[in-house]
Structure formats: C-alpha cells, structure tokens
Scaffold this motif. Structure first.
Motif, mmCIF file in Angstrom:
data_model
loop_
_atom_site.group_PDB
_atom_site.id
_atom_site.type_symbol
_atom_site.label_atom_id
_atom_site.label_comp_id
_atom_site.label_asym_id
_atom_site.label_seq_id
_atom_site.Cartn_x
_atom_site.Cartn_y
_atom_site.Cartn_z
ATOM 1 N N PHE A 121 0.879 -1.217 -0.108
ATOM 2 C CA PHE A 121 -0.002 0.013 -0.001
ATOM 3 C C PHE A 121 0.854 1.071 0.056
ATOM 4 O O PHE A 121 1.969 0.998 0.581
ATOM 5 C CB PHE A 121 -1.010 -0.058 1.220
ATOM 6 N N PHE A 122 0.236 2.474 -0.575
ATOM 7 C CA PHE A 122 0.952 3.668 -0.346
ATOM 8 C C PHE A 122 1.412 3.831 0.864
ATOM 9 O O PHE A 122 2.604 4.418 1.158
ATOM 10 C CB PHE A 122 0.238 4.711 -0.904
ATOM 11 N N GLU A 123 0.500 3.627 1.828
ATOM 12 C CA GLU A 123 0.740 3.965 3.386
ATOM 13 C C GLU A 123 2.001 3.277 3.857
ATOM 14 O O GLU A 123 2.563 3.696 5.076
ATOM 15 C CB GLU A 123 -0.656 3.385 4.191
ATOM 16 N N PHE A 124 2.572 2.126 3.350
ATOM 17 C CA PHE A 124 3.548 1.317 3.745
ATOM 18 C C PHE A 124 4.596 2.417 3.906
ATOM 19 O O PHE A 124 5.483 2.150 4.850
ATOM 20 C CB PHE A 124 3.834 0.218 2.973
ATOM 21 N N PRO A 146 2.943 0.065 -6.101
ATOM 22 C CA PRO A 146 2.228 0.310 -4.732
ATOM 23 C C PRO A 146 0.802 0.752 -5.247
ATOM 24 O O PRO A 146 0.428 1.176 -6.368
ATOM 25 C CB PRO A 146 2.973 1.129 -4.307
ATOM 26 N N VAL A 147 -0.047 0.496 -4.445
ATOM 27 C CA VAL A 147 -1.535 0.682 -4.638
ATOM 28 C C VAL A 147 -2.147 1.437 -3.352
ATOM 29 O O VAL A 147 -1.718 1.183 -2.178
ATOM 30 C CB VAL A 147 -2.306 -0.736 -5.002
ATOM 31 N N ALA A 148 -3.340 2.006 -3.784
ATOM 32 C CA ALA A 148 -3.628 2.783 -2.533
ATOM 33 C C ALA A 148 -4.783 1.886 -1.925
ATOM 34 O O ALA A 148 -5.661 0.838 -2.295
ATOM 35 C CB ALA A 148 -4.876 3.895 -3.162
ATOM 36 N N ALA A 149 -4.707 1.662 -0.531
ATOM 37 C CA ALA A 149 -5.250 0.971 0.319
ATOM 38 C C ALA A 149 -6.925 0.804 0.058
ATOM 39 O O ALA A 149 -7.599 -0.216 0.083
ATOM 40 C CB ALA A 149 -4.944 1.123 1.784
ATOM 41 N N MET A 182 9.979 6.451 -2.413
ATOM 42 C CA MET A 182 8.693 6.650 -1.852
ATOM 43 C C MET A 182 8.789 7.299 -0.220
ATOM 44 O O MET A 182 7.895 8.190 0.025
ATOM 45 C CB MET A 182 7.882 5.595 -1.882
ATOM 46 N N ALA A 183 9.739 6.889 0.296
ATOM 47 C CA ALA A 183 9.635 7.191 1.836
ATOM 48 C C ALA A 183 10.229 8.661 1.888
ATOM 49 O O ALA A 183 9.664 9.275 2.897
ATOM 50 C CB ALA A 183 10.434 6.258 2.570
ATOM 51 N N ARG A 184 11.141 8.801 1.247
ATOM 52 C CA ARG A 184 11.732 10.229 1.102
ATOM 53 C C ARG A 184 10.491 11.221 0.566
ATOM 54 O O ARG A 184 10.624 12.308 1.141
ATOM 55 C CB ARG A 184 12.903 10.318 0.149
ATOM 56 N N ARG A 185 9.668 10.842 -0.389
ATOM 57 C CA ARG A 185 9.010 11.540 -0.595
ATOM 58 C C ARG A 185 7.666 12.052 0.342
ATOM 59 O O ARG A 185 7.253 13.069 0.671
ATOM 60 C CB ARG A 185 7.999 11.214 -2.118
ATOM 61 N N VAL A 186 7.288 10.817 1.123
ATOM 62 C CA VAL A 186 6.267 11.268 2.386
ATOM 63 C C VAL A 186 7.074 11.968 3.277
ATOM 64 O O VAL A 186 6.379 13.057 3.714
ATOM 65 C CB VAL A 186 6.140 9.778 2.862
#
Length: 235
Positions: A121-124, A146-149, A182-186
């Motif tokens: 998930f994106f949330e991961f 990744p996918v939206a939950a 992805m984590a850097r962008r979050v």
C-alpha cells in the motif's frame, strides 16, 4: 484495511459484523466467534500480526485461519475472502511464509474461498519512517507497484459479493516505484522529516525484493490513484 473494508461495506448497504478483540471476538481462541458468524454470508479476512519472524507468522496465521474456517463451517458461511501479498510465493521471507500458509489453509478448508494478493500500500512508505527513533529512517530497498489501500478494500468487497474464485488476479497500482524513494517523498511532503537510508536486505529474499519479485506477473485489477495524487491528498 479493516476500517476501510467496514466503511465501504456499510456504504454499499451491507450489514457488517466486526470480528476483533475489541468487539468481543478472539480468533486465537475462538471466543465469541460462533455468535459473531451467525447469519453471516461472507467473511473478509484481513487479520495481521506484526513480526518478521517465520515461526511467529506461521503460527499466528495457522491458528487464526483454522479457527475462523472451523467457525465458518459451523455457521454455514458461503464465502471466505483472504487478503494476501503479491510475490508471497516467490520471496522466502519470514512474514511471507505465514501469509503463504494462510492462503494454503483457506483454499483447502472446504469453505469456498478467494485469495486476493495485493502489492504494498502507499501507506507502507510512511510507516517506514517511524520504525526507528531519531533522525534516520532505514527502509528496505524493494521494487513495488504500490496501490492505494482504499482501492484494495474496494476489490475485496467486490470479490466478497460474488462467488469464490480461488486465487484471484493480483491487484496493483499504476506505477512501479522504489520503496525508499517513496519514503523520502512522504517525509518531505508530510513528515516526519528524516534522512532515509535505503538498504538492501540480505540473502535471496532481499535480492528478490530488489529485482522485481514483488511485482505482478499477469494482468489483473489496477488502481487508478497515483502515488503523487495520494501524496497531494495527504496520507
């Protein structure tokens, strides 16, 4: 995921029974399960245990799945839907071995079953920022789609409303991305602000994650929400 499934099922007009300890049902012992399953047509199983250890994961998913399946048989439940992970059969990782065992038990239990494998998930990505205290976040290097939950929840509900399909086509998002990026962008968009260090996990499992074993290999449902759109809306 449980919250999202419940919200969407209720919005679709279904009567929802929540099976959780906070609602008086313990799937590790079966306490309260028979009452909860009375009159239930379909079960969507999104149970989880937080561990990286193979023995802990396998033991949990074996116990919970067997308990749930036995209760479903007594109640006459017509459909058991399981959420699993894309690549769980290709990556020899401790937690994944429990999920693979969950799939095996569900599909062989005698209760009509569907297994939906989803990508991360994106949330991961955001969850990786809180694994350690301090200014550093250590994120495993992995290629994922990744996918939206919320889109996974919608697919689980759609499957539960139909007949059992065994192993359903994998669900994934629209784009292939790298988890540490992805984590850097979050971190930049929503915090917490951390230095994100992408590290390769050791062994064959780590290599498999880095080289695409977590990606779908056949056509299936694809989410339409991009990671950028998800970031803009806020996790």
């Amino acid at each position: 995921m449980g919250r999202l499934v419940v919200e969407q099922a209720r919005a679709a007009g279904h009567h929802v029974v929540i099976i959780s300890r906070s609602n008086g049902v313990d799937l590790t012992t079966g306490a309260g399960l028979d009452d909860a399953l009375r009159g239930v047509d379909a079960v969507i199983d999104v149970t989880n245990v937080v561990t990286l250890k193979r023995d802990v994961s396998v033991r949990f998913f074996e116990q919970v799945t067997r308990t749930l399946n036995e209760g479903e048989k007594r109640a006459g439940v017509a459909h058991h839907v399981v959420l699993s992970i894309v690549g769980v059969d290709r990556v020899d990782f401790g937690y994944y071995q429990g999920k693979l065992r969950q799939e095996e038990l569900a599909l062989s239990s005698g209760v009509p079953a569907t297994v939906l494998r989803a990508t991360q998930f994106f949330e991961f990505a955001g969850q990786q920022l809180t694994n350690l205290g301090g200014p550093l976040a250590v994120v495993p290097r992995m290629r994922t789609q990744p996918v939206a939950a919320a889109e996974v929840a919608a697919e689980l509900l759609s499957l539960a409303e139909g007949p059992a399909r065994g192993l359903a086509p994998d669900i994934a998002g629209p784009d292939v991305l790298e988890m540490s990026a992805m984590a850097r962008r979050v971190s930049k968009a929503h915090g917490p602000r951390k230095l994100v260090l992408g590290i390769p996990l050791p062994g064959a499992a780590g290599k498999a994650m880095r080289t695409g074993a977590l990606l779908p290999t056949a056509p299936g449902p694809r989410g339409t929400t991009t990671f950028t759109e998800w970031l803009t809306k806020g996790p």
